[in-house]
Structure formats: structure tokens, C-alpha cells
Motif scaffolding. Sequence first.
Motif, PDB file in Angstrom:
ATOM      1  N   ALA A 156       0.840  -1.198   0.000  1.00 22.47           N
ATOM      2  CA  ALA A 156       0.000   0.000   0.000  1.00 22.47           C
ATOM      3  C   ALA A 156       0.872   1.243   0.000  1.00 22.47           C
ATOM      4  O   ALA A 156       1.873   1.321   0.709  1.00 22.47           O
ATOM      5  CB  ALA A 156      -0.894   0.000   1.233  1.00 22.47           C
ATOM      6  N   GLN A 157       0.497   2.239  -0.831  1.00 24.38           N
ATOM      7  CA  GLN A 157       1.278   3.467  -0.924  1.00 24.38           C
ATOM      8  C   GLN A 157       0.605   4.556  -0.106  1.00 24.38           C
ATOM      9  O   GLN A 157      -0.609   4.594   0.024  1.00 24.38           O
ATOM     10  CB  GLN A 157       1.395   3.919  -2.380  1.00 24.38           C
ATOM     11  CG  GLN A 157       2.188   2.975  -3.232  1.00 24.38           C
ATOM     12  CD  GLN A 157       2.291   3.486  -4.666  1.00 24.38           C
ATOM     13  OE1 GLN A 157       1.627   4.423  -5.040  1.00 24.38           O
ATOM     14  NE2 GLN A 157       3.157   2.849  -5.445  1.00 24.38           N
ATOM     15  N   GLU A 158       1.376   5.451   0.399  1.00 27.37           N
ATOM     16  CA  GLU A 158       0.891   6.609   1.137  1.00 27.37           C
ATOM     17  C   GLU A 158       0.208   7.547   0.151  1.00 27.37           C
ATOM     18  O   GLU A 158       0.694   7.774  -0.949  1.00 27.37           O
ATOM     19  CB  GLU A 158       2.074   7.304   1.826  1.00 27.37           C
ATOM     20  CG  GLU A 158       1.698   8.485   2.673  1.00 27.37           C
ATOM     21  CD  GLU A 158       0.995   8.085   3.959  1.00 27.37           C
ATOM     22  OE1 GLU A 158       0.219   8.893   4.480  1.00 27.37           O
ATOM     23  OE2 GLU A 158       1.231   6.954   4.450  1.00 27.37           O
ATOM     24  N   LEU A 159      -0.984   8.095   0.538  1.00 28.90           N
ATOM     25  CA  LEU A 159      -1.684   9.042  -0.326  1.00 28.90           C
ATOM     26  C   LEU A 159      -0.991  10.392  -0.281  1.00 28.90           C
ATOM     27  O   LEU A 159      -0.472  10.808   0.763  1.00 28.90           O
ATOM     28  CB  LEU A 159      -3.136   9.216   0.140  1.00 28.90           C
ATOM     29  CG  LEU A 159      -4.046   7.990   0.054  1.00 28.90           C
ATOM     30  CD1 LEU A 159      -5.410   8.329   0.620  1.00 28.90           C
ATOM     31  CD2 LEU A 159      -4.164   7.512  -1.375  1.00 28.90           C
ATOM     32  N   THR A 160      -1.009  11.059  -1.427  1.00 29.57           N
ATOM     33  CA  THR A 160      -0.448  12.413  -1.467  1.00 29.57           C
ATOM     34  C   THR A 160      -1.422  13.365  -0.791  1.00 29.57           C
ATOM     35  O   THR A 160      -2.594  13.016  -0.519  1.00 29.57           O
ATOM     36  CB  THR A 160      -0.231  12.875  -2.920  1.00 29.57           C
ATOM     37  OG1 THR A 160      -1.500  13.001  -3.555  1.00 29.57           O
ATOM     38  CG2 THR A 160       0.669  11.893  -3.680  1.00 29.57           C
ATOM     39  N   TRP A 161      -0.971  14.619  -0.549  1.00 28.69           N
ATOM     40  CA  TRP A 161      -1.827  15.620   0.092  1.00 28.69           C
ATOM     41  C   TRP A 161      -3.090  15.829  -0.729  1.00 28.69           C
ATOM     42  O   TRP A 161      -4.189  15.868  -0.200  1.00 28.69           O
ATOM     43  CB  TRP A 161      -1.026  16.936   0.217  1.00 28.69           C
ATOM     44  CG  TRP A 161      -1.870  18.062   0.743  1.00 28.69           C
ATOM     45  CD1 TRP A 161      -2.087  18.363   2.037  1.00 28.69           C
ATOM     46  CD2 TRP A 161      -2.594  19.018  -0.023  1.00 28.69           C
ATOM     47  NE1 TRP A 161      -2.918  19.434   2.153  1.00 28.69           N
ATOM     48  CE2 TRP A 161      -3.251  19.866   0.879  1.00 28.69           C
ATOM     49  CE3 TRP A 161      -2.757  19.230  -1.387  1.00 28.69           C
ATOM     50  CZ2 TRP A 161      -4.057  20.924   0.472  1.00 28.69           C
ATOM     51  CZ3 TRP A 161      -3.570  20.299  -1.784  1.00 28.69           C
ATOM     52  CH2 TRP A 161      -4.203  21.119  -0.866  1.00 28.69           C
ATOM     53  N   GLU A 163      -4.535  13.737  -2.913  1.00 29.44           N
ATOM     54  CA  GLU A 163      -5.372  12.538  -2.882  1.00 29.44           C
ATOM     55  C   GLU A 163      -6.123  12.438  -1.563  1.00 29.44           C
ATOM     56  O   GLU A 163      -7.284  12.005  -1.527  1.00 29.44           O
ATOM     57  CB  GLU A 163      -4.504  11.288  -3.096  1.00 29.44           C
ATOM     58  CG  GLU A 163      -3.958  11.177  -4.517  1.00 29.44           C
ATOM     59  CD  GLU A 163      -2.939  10.056  -4.667  1.00 29.44           C
ATOM     60  OE1 GLU A 163      -2.850   9.503  -5.773  1.00 29.44           O
ATOM     61  OE2 GLU A 163      -2.226   9.751  -3.682  1.00 29.44           O
ATOM     62  N   LYS A 164      -5.493  12.858  -0.454  1.00 31.29           N
ATOM     63  CA  LYS A 164      -6.165  12.856   0.856  1.00 31.29           C
ATOM     64  C   LYS A 164      -7.349  13.821   0.848  1.00 31.29           C
ATOM     65  O   LYS A 164      -8.409  13.524   1.389  1.00 31.29           O
ATOM     66  CB  LYS A 164      -5.181  13.237   1.965  1.00 31.29           C
ATOM     67  CG  LYS A 164      -4.171  12.152   2.274  1.00 31.29           C
ATOM     68  CD  LYS A 164      -3.213  12.619   3.353  1.00 31.29           C
ATOM     69  CE  LYS A 164      -2.124  11.597   3.603  1.00 31.29           C
ATOM     70  NZ  LYS A 164      -1.136  12.033   4.593  1.00 31.29           N
ATOM     71  N   LYS A 167     -10.161  12.279  -1.202  1.00 29.40           N
ATOM     72  CA  LYS A 167     -10.793  11.205  -0.433  1.00 29.40           C
ATOM     73  C   LYS A 167     -11.722  11.779   0.618  1.00 29.40           C
ATOM     74  O   LYS A 167     -12.844  11.301   0.818  1.00 29.40           O
ATOM     75  CB  LYS A 167      -9.741  10.307   0.212  1.00 29.40           C
ATOM     76  CG  LYS A 167     -10.363   9.142   0.989  1.00 29.40           C
ATOM     77  CD  LYS A 167      -9.323   8.229   1.556  1.00 29.40           C
ATOM     78  CE  LYS A 167      -9.863   7.045   2.301  1.00 29.40           C
ATOM     79  NZ  LYS A 167     -11.111   7.123   2.963  1.00 29.40           N
TER      80      LYS A 167
END
Length: 185
Positions: A156-161, A163-164, A167
Amino acid sequence: MSFLRLDDFTIPGFGLVASMTLPFKDEDASGDTSSTSKASKGTKAKKLEAKIFIRFTDEDDLRALTRVAEAKSGGDGRIYTVTNRTANAAGMRQGRFTGDFKAEEQEERRCWLVSFSLSEHVSVPERAEAREPAKAATAQQNAGQAVAPPEDAEPAQELTWFEKKLKAASDALGDYDSTGSGAGK
């Protein structure tokens, strides 16, 4: 001499014939075989079918019987206490008019042949079913096995700012109901 009373109203006329029907619902359970197996779908409400003659000269009696058949209580047909040897012997105590109410002219006899049906209200099987305790839900016995992720799955990859933020907006819209109140989960 047979008679039929609904609450305090005695059905007028002569030559009353009453018959009782007790339907058992079942379904063919044999599939494509020649078996005679049936699957029971329960016992349904009893039905009292009545036929009676009312003389043409007693037109008011037919009018009164028609009013009794049409009576409503809370939007539904009125429920009557039934007093009749056949109905009571079969355990039917209350009923309401169902199906067709017919008055056929019988010219040679100078009368109407009136026929109607009463369907049982709160049948004996229905009362017995209501007395049975509710069946408790049983917990699942098999806990199952854990499933490992496929070997070729990417971590799993960390979401970018950005993408957060998308979401969060998507989650907020998902919580917004059709009334516009914005009520959440």
C-alpha cells in the motif's frame, strides 16, 4: 335448522347451506423425479362459504345483509364474531367477508340465491405460531482461515496531500443524504 349469526345480526332467509374449507398450502418437492414428495407451506385461514335464499318480497333483508357485508372497520372489512354450527365445530370464531358477494335471481322460486364467503380472522395455526418462542440466532461456528495477499500484490502506498483531500471530499459526499440534511453515518 341451521343458522348463521355475525355479531348480533342473524343472516336472513331460508335454506342456509354452509361449507367449510381448510386450505393446506404445499409445493411439489420431487423435482424432475416421479416422487410424490411435498413441501408444506403451512395451514391457511379457514373459509366459511354460505348460500341462502331470500324471497323477493323480503328485499329489505337483502339490503341489510349487503350493508353488513360492506361494513368497514379502520379501512378494512369489519371482523365479525361468527356463530354457526359448521364454523364453530371447525374452530372458526371470527371472520370477515372475502371474495364475491353474489345475489342471483331465481325466478321460478321467486327469490334470490345469495352466496358469500367469510375468511377466518386470526386462525388457530396463526395463534399457535404467535405463541412459539422466537428462535435464537446461532453464532457462526467456523471462524475460517486468514487469506494471505497474493505474492504479486504491491505494498500500500501513502496518499499524497491532494489525494487525501479528494478522499475526504468523496467521503463527505457519501455521507450526505438525499434530504440535504448532511446526516452522516
